[in-house]
Design a protein around this motif. Structure first.
Motif, PDB file in Angstrom:
ATOM      1  N   ALA A 125       0.815  -1.214   0.000  1.00 35.64           N
ATOM      2  CA  ALA A 125       0.000   0.000   0.000  1.00 35.64           C
ATOM      3  C   ALA A 125       0.849   1.265   0.000  1.00 35.64           C
ATOM      4  O   ALA A 125       0.352   2.349  -0.369  1.00 35.64           O
ATOM      5  CB  ALA A 125      -0.921  -0.009   1.213  1.00 35.64           C
ATOM      6  N   ALA A 126       2.113   1.138   0.388  1.00 33.26           N
ATOM      7  CA  ALA A 126       3.013   2.304   0.411  1.00 33.26           C
ATOM      8  C   ALA A 126       3.722   2.530  -0.913  1.00 33.26           C
ATOM      9  O   ALA A 126       4.472   3.500  -1.064  1.00 33.26           O
ATOM     10  CB  ALA A 126       4.043   2.131   1.528  1.00 33.26           C
ATOM     11  N   THR A 127       3.502   1.679  -1.919  1.00 25.33           N
ATOM     12  CA  THR A 127       4.144   1.862  -3.219  1.00 25.33           C
ATOM     13  C   THR A 127       3.524   3.045  -3.954  1.00 25.33           C
ATOM     14  O   THR A 127       2.402   3.484  -3.643  1.00 25.33           O
ATOM     15  CB  THR A 127       4.006   0.595  -4.090  1.00 25.33           C
ATOM     16  OG1 THR A 127       2.612   0.332  -4.310  1.00 25.33           O
ATOM     17  CG2 THR A 127       4.658  -0.608  -3.413  1.00 25.33           C
ATOM     18  N   SER A 128       4.226   3.539  -4.935  1.00 30.80           N
ATOM     19  CA  SER A 128       3.702   4.649  -5.727  1.00 30.80           C
ATOM     20  C   SER A 128       2.454   4.244  -6.502  1.00 30.80           C
ATOM     21  O   SER A 128       1.627   5.091  -6.850  1.00 30.80           O
ATOM     22  CB  SER A 128       4.777   5.159  -6.690  1.00 30.80           C
ATOM     23  OG  SER A 128       5.164   4.145  -7.610  1.00 30.80           O
ATOM     24  N   ALA A 129       2.299   2.936  -6.758  1.00 30.49           N
ATOM     25  CA  ALA A 129       1.124   2.453  -7.491  1.00 30.49           C
ATOM     26  C   ALA A 129      -0.170   2.764  -6.749  1.00 30.49           C
ATOM     27  O   ALA A 129      -1.223   2.947  -7.373  1.00 30.49           O
ATOM     28  CB  ALA A 129       1.240   0.952  -7.725  1.00 30.49           C
ATOM     29  N   PHE A 130      -0.123   2.803  -5.424  1.00 31.68           N
ATOM     30  CA  PHE A 130      -1.324   3.083  -4.633  1.00 31.68           C
ATOM     31  C   PHE A 130      -1.427   4.553  -4.230  1.00 31.68           C
ATOM     32  O   PHE A 130      -2.369   4.930  -3.526  1.00 31.68           O
ATOM     33  CB  PHE A 130      -1.349   2.191  -3.381  1.00 31.68           C
ATOM     34  CG  PHE A 130      -1.910   0.818  -3.634  1.00 31.68           C
ATOM     35  CD1 PHE A 130      -3.271   0.585  -3.575  1.00 31.68           C
ATOM     36  CD2 PHE A 130      -1.078  -0.242  -3.945  1.00 31.68           C
ATOM     37  CE1 PHE A 130      -3.801  -0.682  -3.814  1.00 31.68           C
ATOM     38  CE2 PHE A 130      -1.582  -1.511  -4.182  1.00 31.68           C
ATOM     39  CZ  PHE A 130      -2.953  -1.734  -4.124  1.00 31.68           C
ATOM     40  N   ALA A 131      -0.487   5.385  -4.667  1.00 34.97           N
ATOM     41  CA  ALA A 131      -0.492   6.783  -4.245  1.00 34.97           C
ATOM     42  C   ALA A 131      -1.759   7.504  -4.675  1.00 34.97           C
ATOM     43  O   ALA A 131      -2.250   8.402  -3.961  1.00 34.97           O
ATOM     44  CB  ALA A 131       0.735   7.494  -4.795  1.00 34.97           C
ATOM     45  N   SER A 132      -2.299   7.152  -5.825  1.00 38.05           N
ATOM     46  CA  SER A 132      -3.507   7.826  -6.292  1.00 38.05           C
ATOM     47  C   SER A 132      -4.778   7.209  -5.715  1.00 38.05           C
ATOM     48  O   SER A 132      -5.871   7.751  -5.914  1.00 38.05           O
ATOM     49  CB  SER A 132      -3.583   7.769  -7.826  1.00 38.05           C
ATOM     50  OG  SER A 132      -3.637   6.427  -8.274  1.00 38.05           O
ATOM     51  N   SER A 133      -4.630   6.096  -5.001  1.00 39.53           N
ATOM     52  CA  SER A 133      -5.789   5.398  -4.465  1.00 39.53           C
ATOM     53  C   SER A 133      -5.968   5.569  -2.969  1.00 39.53           C
ATOM     54  O   SER A 133      -7.099   5.544  -2.467  1.00 39.53           O
ATOM     55  CB  SER A 133      -5.686   3.887  -4.769  1.00 39.53           C
ATOM     56  OG  SER A 133      -5.609   3.643  -6.148  1.00 39.53           O
ATOM     57  N   ALA A 134      -4.870   5.698  -2.211  1.00 36.74           N
ATOM     58  CA  ALA A 134      -4.943   5.677  -0.759  1.00 36.74           C
ATOM     59  C   ALA A 134      -4.269   6.890  -0.147  1.00 36.74           C
ATOM     60  O   ALA A 134      -3.235   7.362  -0.629  1.00 36.74           O
ATOM     61  CB  ALA A 134      -4.300   4.405  -0.224  1.00 36.74           C
ATOM     62  N   THR A 135      -4.855   7.377   0.950  1.00 37.14           N
ATOM     63  CA  THR A 135      -4.225   8.457   1.703  1.00 37.14           C
ATOM     64  C   THR A 135      -3.470   7.921   2.915  1.00 37.14           C
ATOM     65  O   THR A 135      -2.703   8.669   3.532  1.00 37.14           O
ATOM     66  CB  THR A 135      -5.283   9.462   2.184  1.00 37.14           C
ATOM     67  OG1 THR A 135      -6.218   8.792   3.050  1.00 37.14           O
ATOM     68  CG2 THR A 135      -6.020  10.060   1.004  1.00 37.14           C
ATOM     69  N   GLY A 136      -3.708   6.655   3.247  1.00 35.37           N
ATOM     70  CA  GLY A 136      -3.010   6.067   4.379  1.00 35.37           C
ATOM     71  C   GLY A 136      -3.819   4.951   4.999  1.00 35.37           C
ATOM     72  O   GLY A 136      -4.962   4.678   4.596  1.00 35.37           O
ATOM     73  N   PRO A 137      -3.249   4.247   5.982  1.00 35.69           N
ATOM     74  CA  PRO A 137      -3.938   3.111   6.600  1.00 35.69           C
ATOM     75  C   PRO A 137      -5.104   3.551   7.474  1.00 35.69           C
ATOM     76  O   PRO A 137      -5.085   4.634   8.070  1.00 35.69           O
ATOM     77  CB  PRO A 137      -2.837   2.447   7.433  1.00 35.69           C
ATOM     78  CG  PRO A 137      -1.864   3.535   7.728  1.00 35.69           C
ATOM     79  CD  PRO A 137      -1.891   4.446   6.534  1.00 35.69           C
ATOM     80  N   ALA A 138      -6.126   2.673   7.542  1.00 40.32           N
ATOM     81  CA  ALA A 138      -7.304   2.938   8.381  1.00 40.32           C
ATOM     82  C   ALA A 138      -7.446   1.904   9.490  1.00 40.32           C
ATOM     83  O   ALA A 138      -7.820   2.237  10.609  1.00 40.32           O
ATOM     84  CB  ALA A 138      -8.564   2.963   7.518  1.00 40.32           C
ATOM     85  N   ALA A 139      -7.196   0.641   9.176  1.00 41.26           N
ATOM     86  CA  ALA A 139      -7.295  -0.425  10.185  1.00 41.26           C
ATOM     87  C   ALA A 139      -6.356  -1.567   9.799  1.00 41.26           C
ATOM     88  O   ALA A 139      -6.654  -2.272   8.838  1.00 41.26           O
ATOM     89  CB  ALA A 139      -8.729  -0.938  10.285  1.00 41.26           C
ATOM     90  N   PRO A 140      -5.231  -1.692  10.523  1.00 44.20           N
ATOM     91  CA  PRO A 140      -4.750  -0.805  11.576  1.00 44.20           C
ATOM     92  C   PRO A 140      -4.378   0.565  11.001  1.00 44.20           C
ATOM     93  O   PRO A 140      -4.086   0.677   9.815  1.00 44.20           O
ATOM     94  CB  PRO A 140      -3.544  -1.541  12.139  1.00 44.20           C
ATOM     95  CG  PRO A 140      -3.058  -2.402  11.009  1.00 44.20           C
ATOM     96  CD  PRO A 140      -4.279  -2.811  10.257  1.00 44.20           C
ATOM     97  N   ASP A 141      -4.367   1.578  11.851  1.00 42.74           N
ATOM     98  CA  ASP A 141      -4.174   2.946  11.361  1.00 42.74           C
ATOM     99  C   ASP A 141      -2.712   3.383  11.347  1.00 42.74           C
ATOM    100  O   ASP A 141      -2.416   4.573  11.151  1.00 42.74           O
ATOM    101  CB  ASP A 141      -5.011   3.920  12.190  1.00 42.74           C
ATOM    102  CG  ASP A 141      -4.759   3.810  13.684  1.00 42.74           C
ATOM    103  OD1 ASP A 141      -3.791   3.102  14.070  1.00 42.74           O
ATOM    104  OD2 ASP A 141      -5.526   4.401  14.467  1.00 42.74           O
ATOM    105  N   ARG A 142      -1.803   2.418  11.556  1.00 44.12           N
ATOM    106  CA  ARG A 142      -0.369   2.715  11.523  1.00 44.12           C
ATOM    107  C   ARG A 142       0.374   1.390  11.458  1.00 44.12           C
ATOM    108  O   ARG A 142      -0.224   0.312  11.588  1.00 44.12           O
ATOM    109  CB  ARG A 142       0.046   3.475  12.783  1.00 44.12           C
ATOM    110  CG  ARG A 142      -0.328   2.737  14.064  1.00 44.12           C
ATOM    111  CD  ARG A 142      -0.012   3.509  15.324  1.00 44.12           C
ATOM    112  NE  ARG A 142      -0.573   2.852  16.499  1.00 44.12           N
ATOM    113  CZ  ARG A 142      -0.040   1.781  17.087  1.00 44.12           C
ATOM    114  NH1 ARG A 142       1.077   1.240  16.585  1.00 44.12           N
ATOM    115  NH2 ARG A 142      -0.611   1.254  18.149  1.00 44.12           N
ATOM    116  N   ARG A 143       1.659   1.465  11.270  1.00 45.49           N
ATOM    117  CA  ARG A 143       2.502   0.269  11.362  1.00 45.49           C
ATOM    118  C   ARG A 143       2.490  -0.233  12.805  1.00 45.49           C
ATOM    119  O   ARG A 143       2.581   0.562  13.749  1.00 45.49           O
ATOM    120  CB  ARG A 143       3.927   0.583  10.944  1.00 45.49           C
ATOM    121  CG  ARG A 143       4.081   0.955   9.476  1.00 45.49           C
ATOM    122  CD  ARG A 143       4.460  -0.233   8.645  1.00 45.49           C
ATOM    123  NE  ARG A 143       4.772   0.138   7.268  1.00 45.49           N
ATOM    124  CZ  ARG A 143       5.240  -0.718   6.364  1.00 45.49           C
ATOM    125  NH1 ARG A 143       5.471  -1.980   6.687  1.00 45.49           N
ATOM    126  NH2 ARG A 143       5.490  -0.308   5.144  1.00 45.49           N
TER     127      ARG A 143
END
Length: 513
Positions: free
Chosen positions: A414-432
């Motif tokens: 989810a942290a790859t550039s491929a998901f940059a236009s899709s995700a603003t960040g984690p929700a559940a869990p909300d962090r590493r």
């Protein structure tokens, strides 16, 4: 739906991914009479079943048996739903429509475990026989078979992001997960066409439903088997308000699935003697393996991310792509699997602990080579009696370690550039998470891929329930053709392996006639 005759040459019990196949093949290849019994209703004319995009609405509904896995301390005492289709087509009428057979090594492992002749090269022709693959026939794929199989034609952006993100992580992007290797990311193979489900009932039964030698009887609940001189000769079933007993002149084939096939055997006196005596059932054949060796794939439901923009209407089956990788580099084949979900994916414990409001999507990982093994027990031999189904998820420490690696990989994806236009960040869990937090998350989010199998395993030792010809040991005239015969769970959804088993079962039955 035909009236029942007193006897048929063959009786197939269960109209799902195994039974529909066997009934079709036995009926179309000769003039032998075939009866297919299904406990649920017909699948015809039910929009909820036909609409591929909304399959999740079928779970816990009128076409689902409504089974649950028993609470386990490894999962903090949670009960997990295990949907099973109670309708013609069985679970292929309510599932996510994935056609996926895993890695060739999966079937070589069956042979090594005692299922002689069930190596990959031997079973590949039966996979191909079932397929109508959109790409046409190849060395590994079939065309013109009863089951239509297509890739997403207009994949959701999340499905495409998984492919690009996997490439960024160094995983291969493969054209077909049903090819020589399943390692990497790919678009899914789906039993659907033009937005409609292509179940085993649609693919295998509708074309032969008018044959005079095939009778299909729905709403007929099998409650027992009859025996004479060491041979299975009849099936007792509830039809309407009456109990009918129907004879089989040649063979009876059980295809009720990994839960109801062992249930019927136990109700009929086939199983571990101590269990049968506890249930008050006379021992017809002592087979200690009935109900043992229960296996399933644990799924983390799921790792959720906040979407940057609205996700739009659901496409395909709500996913569209998959990723397979190794939790440890020294493994011979992938053991971890993940898919995208075009919306939130979380059980009650996770949903209550995090904010999943607004536009949220998931990347859900699971373990396709779990070492934990469970069992099934009846508390009553009465029809519909209480049943205890325990997969023992996470009982083996290695399974927990693999799922920890799965969480890490999904967060990396989810942290790859491929998901940059899709995700603003984690929700559940909300962090590493820390290691201890990952363990807690797994115990609260672990559910199932809905792939129970192995409870009447095939093999050659005393724990085997069926031999490599799928004959129930010690009983003539009785075979099993469903997920219960799988000795070692393959690294895939179980629909395709069950269809393959049933295709081969039909050949074995005809060869013995």
């Amino acid at each position: 739906m035909d009236r029942l005759q007193p006897a048929y040459d063959y009786i197939v019990v269960g109209g799902g991914s195994g039974g529909a196949v066997v009934a079709r093949r036995l009926a179309e290849r000769g003039d032998a009479s075939v009866l297919l019994l299904e406990a649920g209703p017909s699948d015809l004319g039910i929009p909820a079943i036909e609409d591929a995009a909304n399959w999740t609405g079928l779970l816990r509904g009128p076409y689902d048996w409504g089974y649950d896995y028993a609470p386990s301390p490894h999962l903090n005492g949670r009960t997990i739903a295990i949907p099973r289709g109670r309708v013609l087509g069985g679970s292929s009428s309510i599932n996510a429509m994935l056609w996926y057979r895993g890695h060739p090594r999966d079937y070589d492992a069956w042979e090594a475990a005692g299922a002689a002749g069930w190596n990959f090269r031997s079973v590949l022709p039966y996979f191909k026989r079932a397929e109508d693959w959109e790409g046409g026939e190849t060395e590994f794929r079939g065309a013109g078979g009863p089951l239509r199989i297509e890739r997403p034609h207009n994949p959701h952006p999340l499905a495409l992001a998984m492919l690009d993100g996997a490439a960024e992580l160094g995983l291969p992007v493969i054209d077909d997960p049903n090819g020589p290797s399943n390692e990497g990311a790919s678009l899914a193979n789906l039993n659907m066409s033009s937005g409609q489900r292509w179940s085993a009932a649609r693919g295998y039964l509708r074309a032969v439903a008018e044959r005079s030698n095939l009778a299909i009887r729905t709403r007929a609940l099998a409650i027992g088997l009859g025996f004479a001189a060491g041979r299975c000769v009849s099936v007792r079933c509830i039809v309407g308000r009456s109990i009918r007993e129907i004879r089989a002149e040649r063979e009876i084939i059980l295809a009720l699935g990994a839960i109801d096939t062992p249930r019927l055997l136990l109700m009929s006196g086939i199983g571990p003697p101590d269990d049968l005596r506890r249930l008050g059932v006379s021992v017809v054949q002592a087979l200690p393996g009935v109900g043992e060796n229960l296996q399933d794939h644990p799924l983390l439901m799921g790792i959720n991310f906040r979407a940057r923009t609205p996700l739009g209407p659901v496409r395909d089956n709500g996913g569209g792509s998959m990723m397979n990788w190794k939790s440890r580099p020294e493994l011979a084949a992938p053991d971890l699997h993940a898919f995208v979900v075009q919306g939130p994916h979380a059980g009650a414990e996770i949903a209550s602990a995090y904010d999943l409001s607004g536009d949220v999507f998931a990347i859900s990982p699971g373990l396709m080579r779990s070492a934990s093994v469970g069992r099934l027990r009846l508390h009553s031999a009465a029809p519909g009696g209480r049943i205890d189904i325990q997969p023992n998820f996470l009982a083996e420490p290695a399974d927990l370690e693999a799922l920890i690696a799965g969480i890490d990989r999904v967060m990396d994806l989810a942290a790859t550039s491929a998901f940059a236009s899709s995700a603003t960040g984690p929700a559940a869990p909300d962090r590493r998470l820390t290691r201890s937090e990952k363990v807690a998350f797994i115990r609260n989010s672990c559910a199932t891929f809905f792939h129970p199998c192995g409870t009447c395993a095939m093999g050659g030792d005393d724990r085997a329930v069926v031999d490599p010809q799928l004959r129930v040991r010690g009983i003539d005239g009785l075979r099993i053709a469903d997920a219960s015969v799988i000795p070692i769970i393959p690294s895939c959804n179980t629909h395709a392996p069950v269809v393959m088993i049933a295709e081969r079962a039909a050949d074995l039955i005809r060869a013995a006639a």
